[in-house]
Design a protein around this motif. Structure first.
Motif, short mmCIF file in Angstrom:
data_model
loop_
_atom_site.label_atom_id
_atom_site.label_comp_id
_atom_site.label_asym_id
_atom_site.label_seq_id
_atom_site.Cartn_x
_atom_site.Cartn_y
_atom_site.Cartn_z
N SER A 160 -8.81 7.13 2.38
CA SER A 160 -8.17 7.65 3.59
C SER A 160 -6.82 6.97 3.75
O SER A 160 -6.43 6.12 2.96
CB SER A 160 -9.05 7.36 4.80
N GLU A 161 -6.11 7.36 4.80
CA GLU A 161 -4.81 6.75 5.06
C GLU A 161 -4.95 5.25 5.29
O GLU A 161 -4.15 4.45 4.80
CB GLU A 161 -4.16 7.41 6.27
N THR A 164 -5.52 3.42 1.88
CA THR A 164 -4.31 3.23 1.08
C THR A 164 -3.38 2.22 1.72
O THR A 164 -2.74 1.43 1.04
CB THR A 164 -3.57 4.56 0.88
N GLN A 174 8.21 3.98 0.76
CA GLN A 174 7.49 4.88 1.66
C GLN A 174 6.71 5.93 0.89
O GLN A 174 5.66 6.40 1.35
CB GLN A 174 8.49 5.55 2.61
N ARG A 177 2.85 5.73 0.49
CA ARG A 177 1.94 5.78 1.64
C ARG A 177 1.32 7.18 1.70
O ARG A 177 2.01 8.16 1.96
CB ARG A 177 2.69 5.44 2.92
N PHE A 178 0.01 7.25 1.44
CA PHE A 178 -0.68 8.54 1.35
C PHE A 178 -1.51 8.77 2.60
O PHE A 178 -2.12 7.85 3.14
CB PHE A 178 -1.61 8.57 0.13
N ARG A 179 -1.56 10.03 3.04
CA ARG A 179 -2.46 10.41 4.13
C ARG A 179 -3.89 10.39 3.65
O ARG A 179 -4.82 10.00 4.38
CB ARG A 179 -2.07 11.79 4.68
N ASN A 180 -4.11 10.81 2.44
CA ASN A 180 -5.40 10.71 1.76
C ASN A 180 -5.15 10.86 0.27
O ASN A 180 -4.09 11.34 -0.15
CB ASN A 180 -6.40 11.77 2.26
N CYS A 181 -6.09 10.45 -0.53
CA CYS A 181 -5.92 10.59 -1.98
C CYS A 181 -7.27 10.49 -2.67
O CYS A 181 -8.24 9.97 -2.10
CB CYS A 181 -4.94 9.54 -2.54
N ASP A 200 -2.36 13.48 -0.58
CA ASP A 200 -1.85 14.29 0.54
C ASP A 200 -2.27 15.75 0.41
O ASP A 200 -1.45 16.64 0.15
CB ASP A 200 -0.33 14.18 0.65
N GLU A 205 -9.55 16.97 4.27
CA GLU A 205 -9.79 15.84 3.38
C GLU A 205 -10.32 16.33 2.05
O GLU A 205 -10.79 17.46 1.91
CB GLU A 205 -10.81 14.88 4.03
#
Length: 449
Positions: A160-161, A164, A174, A177-181, A200, A205
């Motif tokens: 999740s964000e 990470t 910057q 920085r992932f929102r999700n992966c 992202d 998700e």
């Protein structure tokens, strides 16, 4: 004396009986109405339950339809991606195509493909989309650690964000920085190849279907990546053949040492300046490297003769273009090069050999090699002459433009002579030449109709 109550009259008895009957009827009616109300409420509850169930079924059906459409789109995207990957058998970036396929079928917007042949081996970035990285170098520390974790577990990792963010040291750009992966191992031909990280997702998700889709890409891409490995091996084998041939020529004629490499560098730059395709630029480059390979068939006495050649010796020397053609034409990847080697002594006005071709009938790659060869021959010492000053060699090219040489090629050649690229003395000319031009024809023959 006590007064005794009078007994009810028959009329009173009838009234009381009637009241009791009415009361009983009233209570019975109330009970019936209560029962009907209970039944009505039960019916309403059953109807509401049925409606709720129907809505749930409708929602489930819609979800199934949505999932089915999503899976159909995944399959179509995967099929298209695999066609592109397999189409990259002899050209194109297979790793980038695989990464794009992973992003498309998972709904991710950016990602990175990192290769590693063993869990403790070095990590190398092979492809990246919208993630700061350097091709061929080690991945950023956060990505590297995530890849190491995947390799250690030999399983996927979904982040999740917050996950990470916890992995970041604070110095990363910057773009990391992932929102999700999701990071998944890539296994090709039962061997570990590396890790694909998709980040992202466009909506929601990453779920189990996304993970399954990512893992399936490795199976689908196995043939294409294996073909890329085989291509590199074959390319290396051909380049070694080219190296051997070029070295053999220089061993016979010490005055030509470095001549072919210099001619090749100039010819490649001219081809680029004239806007030739990548295929033709590679063709020009390799043709210039091998333009004199036919001199293997010319005796040392003729090659190194200090004085003018006799007429029969001139014919022997001129035969080197046909000898070179015959040698190279037997190598599938060098057949296009063979045609240029055969024509590189044709003159623009038709006065050259072996066939007296003229003007536009002479292939452009041959016209380019002709100018590069002549210039390099003029500025180097030979057994029969001293080296020309560069200014004199340039003047000679201008003088012969329109007769021996294509004027357009001469102008382009003179324009590149003083560029930094032309002055570069790097000896890795084979790497600069790129993919052997004959590989394209080989791929076309191997492709199904």
């Amino acid at each position: 004396m006590a007064t005794e109550s009078a007994a009810p009259s028959p009329f009173e008895d009838q009234v009381l009986a009637h009241l009791r009957n009415a009361e009983a009827a009233y209570h019975a009616e109330q009970r019936e109405r209560a029962r009907e109300l209970d039944e009505l409420e039960a019916t309403r509850a059953a109807l509401a339950e049925s409606q709720t169930h129907a809505r749930l079924l409708t929602a489930e059906l819609d979800a199934q339809r949505w999932n089915a459409e999503r899976e159909r789109q995944r399959v179509e995207c995967l099929k298209q991606a695999m066609r592109e990957i397999h189409g990259a058998l002899f050209h194109g970036d297979v790793y980038t195509l695989i990464l794009r396929a992973c992003l498309t079928i998972s709904g991710a917007t950016r990602g990175i493909y990192v290769t590693c042949t063993r869990p403790d081996g070095p990590l190398r970035v092979r492809a990246h989309i919208d993630i700061p990285a350097i091709q061929g170098a080690a991945p950023p520390p956060m990505v590297a650690q995530l890849c190491r974790d995947v390799l250690a577990k030999n399983d996927t990792i979904v982040c999740s964000e917050a996950d990470t963010a916890a992995r970041l040291s604070g110095d990363e750009p910057q773009g990391l920085r992932f929102r999700n992966c999701v990071a998944a191992p890539v296994v090709l031909l039962a061997n570990l190849d590396g890790v694909v990280l998709a980040a992202d997702k466009m909506d929601g998700e990453f779920d189990d279907r996304d993970i399954e889709a990512l893992l399936s890409v490795g199976d689908q891409a196995t043939v294409a990546v294996r073909n890329r490995h085989l291509e590199r091996e074959l390319q290396t084998a051909y380049v070694h053949t080219v190296t051997m041939l070029a070295d053999a020529v220089e061993a016979k004629d010490p005055y030509t040492h470095g001549h072919c490499e210099m001619a090749s560098r100039y010819a490649r730059l001219v081809a680029s300046r004239l806007g030739l395709s990548e295929h033709d630029q590679a063709l020009v480059c390799y043709s210039a490297l091998l333009h004199d390979v036919g001199k293997i068939g010319v005796s040392d006495g003729v090659l190194n003769k200090p004085g003018p050649l006799l007429p029969e010796e001139v014919e022997l020397m001129r035969a080197h273009v046909r000898v070179g053609y015959d040698l190279l034409n037997h190598v599938p990847a060098l057949r296009d090069v063979a045609d240029v080697v055969l024509r590189h002594h044709e003159h623009y006005d038709g006065g050259g050999y072996p066939d007296g071709m003229r003007g536009e009938d002479i292939p452009m790659p041959a016209r380019i090699v002709s100018v590069a060869d002549a210039y390099c021959a003029m500025i180097t010492r030979r057994s029969y002459k001293d080296a020309y000053p560069e200014a004199a060699a340039r003047a000679e090219l201008r003088r012969c433009a329109g007769t021996q040489f294509d004027p357009v090629v001469v102008d382009a050649f003179l324009a590149i002579l003083d560029t930094p690229e032309a002055l570069d003395g790097d000896s890795d000319d084979f790497a600069e030449c790129g993919l052997l031009p004959g590989f394209e024809a080989m791929r076309a023959q191997a492709s199904p109709v």
